[in-house]
Design an enzyme around this catalytic site. Structure first.
Site, short mmCIF file in Angstrom:
data_model
loop_
_atom_site.label_atom_id
_atom_site.label_comp_id
_atom_site.label_asym_id
_atom_site.label_seq_id
_atom_site.Cartn_x
_atom_site.Cartn_y
_atom_site.Cartn_z
N LYS A 1 82.94 7.11 5.74
CA LYS A 1 82.55 6.05 4.80
C LYS A 1 83.81 5.58 4.09
CE LYS A 1 79.50 5.12 0.92
NZ LYS A 1 78.40 5.64 0.09
N LYS B 1 80.47 3.64 8.28
CA LYS B 1 80.07 2.66 7.28
C LYS B 1 81.29 2.12 6.55
CE LYS B 1 77.50 2.61 3.01
NZ LYS B 1 76.79 3.38 2.04
N SER C 1 75.48 -4.17 2.89
CA SER C 1 74.97 -5.29 2.10
C SER C 1 75.88 -6.51 2.12
CB SER C 1 74.74 -4.83 0.66
OG SER C 1 75.94 -4.33 0.10
C1 PBG Z 1 75.83 5.26 -2.37
C2 PBG Z 1 75.72 4.22 -1.34
C3 PBG Z 1 76.39 2.99 -1.25
C4 PBG Z 1 75.83 2.33 -0.18
C5 PBG Z 1 74.87 3.14 0.39
N1 PBG Z 1 74.82 4.34 -0.33
C6 PBG Z 1 77.36 2.33 -2.11
C7 PBG Z 1 78.62 2.92 -2.50
O1 PBG Z 1 79.15 3.86 -1.90
O2 PBG Z 1 79.13 2.39 -3.47
C8 PBG Z 1 76.20 0.93 0.27
C9 PBG Z 1 75.19 0.25 1.12
C10 PBG Z 1 75.38 -1.20 1.31
O3 PBG Z 1 76.33 -1.82 0.85
O4 PBG Z 1 74.50 -1.77 1.98
N2 PBG Z 1 76.79 6.19 -2.23
#
Ligand code: PBG
Length: 325
Positions: free
Chosen positions: A193, A246, A272
């Site tokens: 991630k 991700k 998103s």
């Molecule tokens: C939480 C999380 C995030 C997303 C999914 N779980 C955001 C982040 O790490 O700030 C992002 C999902 C998206 O942007 O669709 N840890």
């Protein structure tokens, strides 16, 4: 002159369909759902047209529609009322996510329900772990994460999907689940991630923007690819059952490398910001939404993803059903 006539195999629709290498099926999707406290709420998220916050009393109507469209899996994200320093509401047996999971499993037993396991929606500082003196403390966070995962499994979650990027989170969650008797509940690790600008609309949706600093001490630097393989390898050693990469679109090379290097199923998170960009352009008439969404989702399959977590799932399932794609 000697040259190869590639166009022979593209002459008509029949031969093009016969030779299509990758397909997007409705079974490939995991559809994210945002649940909020309160009553009679179905509120569109401003930066994510077509995606809503649902209160529990409005959740069944949405899930009913998803099931009728053939969607087999959802991921539930909760937006709780109460936030504090250590995210105590994350593992509350009567927390918003736990209630949503048990309600959905009760009403739609065959729908596969995944739970996002993180603390950022539940902590007042918005970080994914426990904070002390302005630092995100790794090992203290693991206990909170394991407790959260167990509470989600108790509520009926079919799969646990930890997205927090602390070190050792898969091992801690696996141990917690096993000790609580949930050895059959798999872990979809957000193994790779990145600290990405593409999460903006999601953070608006769940109010999880960090109140100080950023996530770069735990999420990865977008410049790094070899590090992604180390992250994936350690999660496999700790007991991950599936690996998530991700965001998706700007990281297709990473999806492909993880797919080639390891033999666990790979999941792409089409996040998103990726969704918001496509929607904004489509609403303005600047792109053909169906074409662009099909192309995007196909690119994840081509890169090697088995499953795609995507906000486009519902629209795409509708288009498939009506035969318009
Ligand atoms: C939480 C999380 C995030 C997303 C999914 N779980 C955001 C982040 O790490 O700030 C992002 C999902 C998206 O942007 O669709 N840890």
């Amino acid at each position: 002159m000697q040259f190869h006539r590639h166009r022979r195999l593209r002459r008509n629709q029949a031969i093009r369909s016969m030779l299509k290498e990758n397909h997007v099926h409705v079974e490939d999707f995991i559809y994210p759902i945002f649940v909020v406290e309160g009553e009679n709420k179905k509120e569109e998220i401003a930066s994510m047209p077509g995606v809503y916050h649902f209160s529990l009393d409005r959740l069944n109507e949405e899930v009913d529609e998803l099931v009728s469209l053939g969607i087999v899996s959802i991921m539930i994200f909760g937006v709780p009322h109460d936030k504090d320093e250590c995210g105590s509401s994350a593992d509350d047996a009567h927390g918003i996510v736990q209630k949503a999971i048990s309600q959905v499993k009760e009403n739609f037993p065959s729908l596969y329900v995944m739970a996002d396991t993180c603390l950022c929606q539940y902590t007042s500082h918005g970080h994914c772990g426990v904070v002390e003196d302005g630092e995100i403390i790794n090992d203290a966070s693991l206990e909170r994460l394991a407790a959260t995962a167990v509470s989600q499994a108790k509520a009926g979650a079919d799969m646990i999907a930890p997205s927090n990027m602390m070190d050792g989170f898969v091992a801690a969650i696996r141990k917690g689940l096993d000790e609580a008797g949930f050895e059959d509940v798999p872990i979809l690790s957000y193994a790779v991630k990145y600290a990405s600008g593409f999460y903006g609309p999601f953070r608006d949706a769940v109010h999880s923007t960090p109140q100080f600093g950023d996530r770069r001490t735990y999420q990865m630097d977008p410049a790094n690819a070899r590090e992604a393989l180390r992250e994936a390898a350690s999660d496999i050693a700790e007991g991950a059952d599936l690996l998530m990469v991700k965001p998706g679109l700007a990281y297709l090379d990473i999806i492909h490398r993880v797919y080639q290097e390891f033999n666990l199923p790979v999941v792409a998170y089409n996040v998103s910001g990726e969704y918001a960009m496509v929607k904004a352009a489509a609403i303005n008439g600047w792109i053909d939404e169906k074409k662009v969404v099909l192309e995007t989702l196909t690119s994840f399959k081509r890169a090697g993803a088995e499953l795609i977590l995507t906000y486009h799932a519902k629209d795409f399932a509708k288009w498939l059903k009506e035969g318009s794609i």
